[in-house]
Design an enzyme around this catalytic site. Structure first.
Site, PDB file in Angstrom:
ATOM      1  CD  GLU A 173      -3.175  -0.722   1.953  1.00 34.81           C
ATOM      2  OE1 GLU A 173      -3.150  -0.052   3.082  1.00 34.81           O
ATOM      3  OE2 GLU A 173      -4.255  -1.417   1.752  1.00 34.81           O
TER       4      GLU A 173
ATOM      5  CD  GLU B 292      -4.415  -5.830   2.469  1.00 33.10           C
ATOM      6  OE1 GLU B 292      -4.999  -5.202   3.244  1.00 33.10           O
ATOM      7  OE2 GLU B 292      -3.316  -5.858   2.548  1.00 33.10           O
TER       8      GLU B 292
HETATM    9  C1  GAL Z   1      -4.631  -2.471   4.683  1.00 32.36           C
HETATM   10  C2  GAL Z   1      -3.124  -3.091   5.062  1.00 32.36           C
HETATM   11  C3  GAL Z   1      -3.147  -4.272   5.661  1.00 32.36           C
HETATM   12  C4  GAL Z   1      -3.843  -4.174   6.979  1.00 32.36           C
HETATM   13  C5  GAL Z   1      -5.074  -3.904   6.561  1.00 32.36           C
HETATM   14  C6  GAL Z   1      -6.168  -3.691   7.838  1.00 32.36           C
HETATM   15  O1  GAL Z   1      -4.650  -1.284   4.396  1.00 32.36           O
HETATM   16  O2  GAL Z   1      -2.600  -3.158   3.711  1.00 32.36           O
HETATM   17  O3  GAL Z   1      -1.517  -4.740   6.167  1.00 32.36           O
HETATM   18  O4  GAL Z   1      -3.330  -3.093   7.818  1.00 32.36           O
HETATM   19  O5  GAL Z   1      -5.253  -2.619   6.105  1.00 32.36           O
HETATM   20  O6  GAL Z   1      -7.412  -3.372   7.504  1.00 32.36           O
END
Ligand code: GAL
Length: 646
Positions: A142, A313
């Site tokens: 990110e 994610e």
């Molecule tokens: C994203 C990040 C992850 C984790 C996640 C939590 O922004 O890539 O590592 O922190 O959020 O929602």
């Protein structure tokens, strides 16, 4: 189409790994992303590499039949590295370092850090580059998260000067382009120029726009160091990066030119809380997320990835980072997964496997609870895995509608909003929603991309107007809808000599004489439409389709182009698009806000974002008779249906 999960073997005793891998496979997961924060375990001391644990973790996942996305750990430089090279840290606007103790504590411009990244990435790529389980690489994590694109370090200042010297033939040319005669801001040499920070009042917008362009290029240059090493040592593997929602501080199209796949991290409930929607909308979609926000990003990243993208994610339950963190409706994790797949995702990967009982994200759900029992989302993932076969082979085809998305325009708009609530991303999504309410599938594309094959092109925020855009729009034969501020700046951030819409005057004969922004609550009635926020005063021979009571035209229409001279309300957008679709013979619907459709190949998907059941037959003729492969005409709350298009 497949499912994945994000896993951190270094967080758990080794004795748990094999069982974890077996359970992932049992749920129907085939991709696992690991490694992206593990630097302190891979290289616990300078030059001392501990490969054993990672070798065994990779082998364990491999044995379970999982393929791996291996993340480079460069979002988290370890303490010993920072202490040895404090110049890695980014500096904030006051010149203070952003310290060690969380993550992303680095400056993109630090050449020291780029060299360190090259070192760790090369070590990883040499060790695992040809391992049969490694399917792809993720660079870093990110870019820009936690507001980390900008750093006011020496390295950034030096880099900016060099970047400017490469862009402008001379310092005189820069002075001219920026208009530095204004307020005696002229420079004698590139070495005098600082980042636009801590000036007494606003810095020159042209200076800021170039700074934004430079900062964006720095991210791509930083990424390129890693991407080149991975390509050299890991042939045939995809390289991707995980982008974010609601994040526009660098040009993702540009960065993605060096990647194979665009990935993004989708947290619908967290984003709803953080975004601009009024409380009533936040309440209505509290456990579902906004029906267009997530889909918009799917379409954006499909464009950014040139067709290849995934959600790497996916929110599985409450997160920890929004002001409030509700739980999704039962079934919503499945619905989000299907929404992504309907938009063409190659994979939807849940973040994370097991909720961590320690550290910053201990309140963030996973597919498993901290005690290893299944959390709610695990069952929903299992259900999707079982359903995948029903739509096997569905490929994504070109949508009838293209929406132009230009990161540079978003920066320009942020630099000079002119009205406090003129939010570029909001306007883009506002146009997008209008198309989605009509049931249309939309591609989101860069203004330089091939526009052939589209019937309708939406330009909600095309502030800069590329020289060749008119020709490409005309060649496409498409009808074009221009939003306010179109063509209103030259690339140098000046008002065009022929006034706005500048070069776009070649598409529609009108001139913007002046603009006004309007404070919240002020409404200018324009027949059936309401104008808020922004109103342009237009000079044209064309007779407007709608005007305010004071006689300002807000909608101009020719056989091929519509121009909207205001921040349009939903009704105006609806009227414009509906009329165009009728002319074009594009079938439209009138979908309620919580029901959305998306086509993937031979299938049409419906997702219900309402907390109430929805009957498709209330909105679509013959819905009872569709050839359903998932669900049916009655969608429960968070329900999904898919049918084969005749
Ligand atoms: C994203 C990040 C992850 C984790 C996640 C939590 O922004 O890539 O590592 O922190 O959020 O929602």
């Amino acid at each position: 189409m497949k499912l994945g999960v994000c896993y951190y073997p270094e967080h758990w005793p080794e004795a748990m790994w094999a069982e974890d891998a077996k359970r992932m496979a049992e749920i129907g997961i085939s991709q696992v992303r690991i490694g992206e924060f593990a630097w302190s375990r891979i290289e616990p001391k300078p030059g001392v590499f501990e490969w054993g644990w990672l070798d065994r973790a990779i082998e364990t996942l491999h044995q379970a039949g999982l393929h791996i996305v291996l993340g480079t750990p460069t979002a988290t430089p370890p303490k010993w590295l920072i202490d040895a090279h404090p110049d890695i840290l980014a500096l904030d606007a006051h010149g203070r370092p952003r310290h060690f103790g969380s993550r992303r504590h680095y400056c993109f411009s630090s050449l020291t850090y780029r060299a360190q990244c090259a070192r760790i990435v090369e070590a990883l790529a040499r060790r695992y580059g040809t391992h049969p389980a490694i399917a792809s690489w993720q660079t870093d994590n990110e870019y820009g998260c936690h507001d980390t694109i900008i750093s006011y370090s020496n390295a950034a200042r030096e880099g900016f000067r060099a970047w400017l010297a490469a862009k402008y033939p001379s310092i005189q040319a820069l002075n001219q382009a920026w208009g530095n005669v204004f307020w005696s801001m002229e420079y004698l040499s590139f070495d005098e120029i600082d980042p636009p920070v801590e000036t007494v009042t606003e810095a020159n917008p042209a200076h800021r726009q170039d700074w934004a362009r430079f900062a964006s290029d720095e991210v791509a240059a930083f990424d390129c160091v890693q991407t080149e090493i991975l390509r050299a040592h890991s042939p045939g593997r995809d390289v991707l990066h995980n982008y974010m929602g609601m994040f526009t501080a660098f040009d993702h199209f540009k960065l993605s030119e060096q990647l194979d796949v665009a990935a993004w991290d989708s947290y619908p409930l967290g984003f709803l809380e953080q975004a601009w929607w009024p409380d009533a909308i936040k309440e209505r979609f509290l456990r579902q997320g906004h029906p267009d926000f997530t889909a918009f990003h799917h379409d954006l990243y499909r464009g950014v990835g040139r067709g290849r993208w995934q959600v790497i994610e996916q929110q599985p339950g409450p997160v920890n980072w929004a002001p409030w963190n509700p739980a999704p409706l039962p079934g919503m994790v499945r619905a989000w997964t299907w929404e992504a797949l309907a938009h063409g995702a190659e994979c939807v990967s849940y973040f994370r496997w097991r909720q961590a009982p320690f550290a910053q994200e201990q309140m963030h759900a996973g597919l498993l609870r901290p005690d290893s029992e299944e959390a709610e989302a695990a069952g929903e993932a299992r259900q999707v895995a079982a359903e995948l076969a029903a739509v096997a082979g569905a490929t994504t085809t070109k949508a009838p509608v293209a929406l132009l998305f230009d990161y540079e325009a978003i920066w320009a708009n942020q630099i000079q909003p002119q009205g406090r609530d003129y939010r570029g991303l909001e306007l883009l999504i506002h146009f997008y929603s209008a198309a989605r309410r009509l049931g249309l599938s939309v591609d989101i594309v860069h203004p330089s991309s091939d526009l052939g094959g589209y019937q309708l092109i939406l330009c909600p925020l095309q502030i800069f107007w590329p020289e060749d855009l008119n020709a490409r729009i005309k060649a496409s034969g498409a009808v074009c809808v221009l939003g306010p501020r179109a063509g209103s700046k030259t690339d140098d951030f000046q008002i065009p000599a022929n006034l706005a819409p500048g070069l776009a005057q070649d598409l529609i004969p009108l001139v913007v004489n002046r603009v006004e922004s309007l404070r919240p609550g002020h409404v200018e009635q324009a027949g059936a439409f309401k104008v808020t926020r922004w109103l342009e005063h237009i000079q044209s021979e064309l007779v407007p389709e709608a005007s305010t009571a004071n006689g300002h035209g807000i909608w101009y229409h020719t056989d091929k182009v519509d121009y909207l001279a205001c921040w349009p309300d939903a009704e105006l957008l609806d009227a414009v698009l509906r009329r165009r679709c009728e002319e074009l013979g594009l079938a439209t619907l009138s979908l309620p806000d919580g029901l959305r459709l998306r086509q993937r190949g031979a299938f049409l998907f419906a997702i219900n974002y309402e907390a109430e059941p929805v009957r498709l037959s209330d909105h679509m003729v013959d819905a009872e008779k569709f050839d359903y492969v998932i669900g049916g005409p009655d969608l429960p709350a968070a329900g999904v249906a898919a049918w084969r298009i005749k």
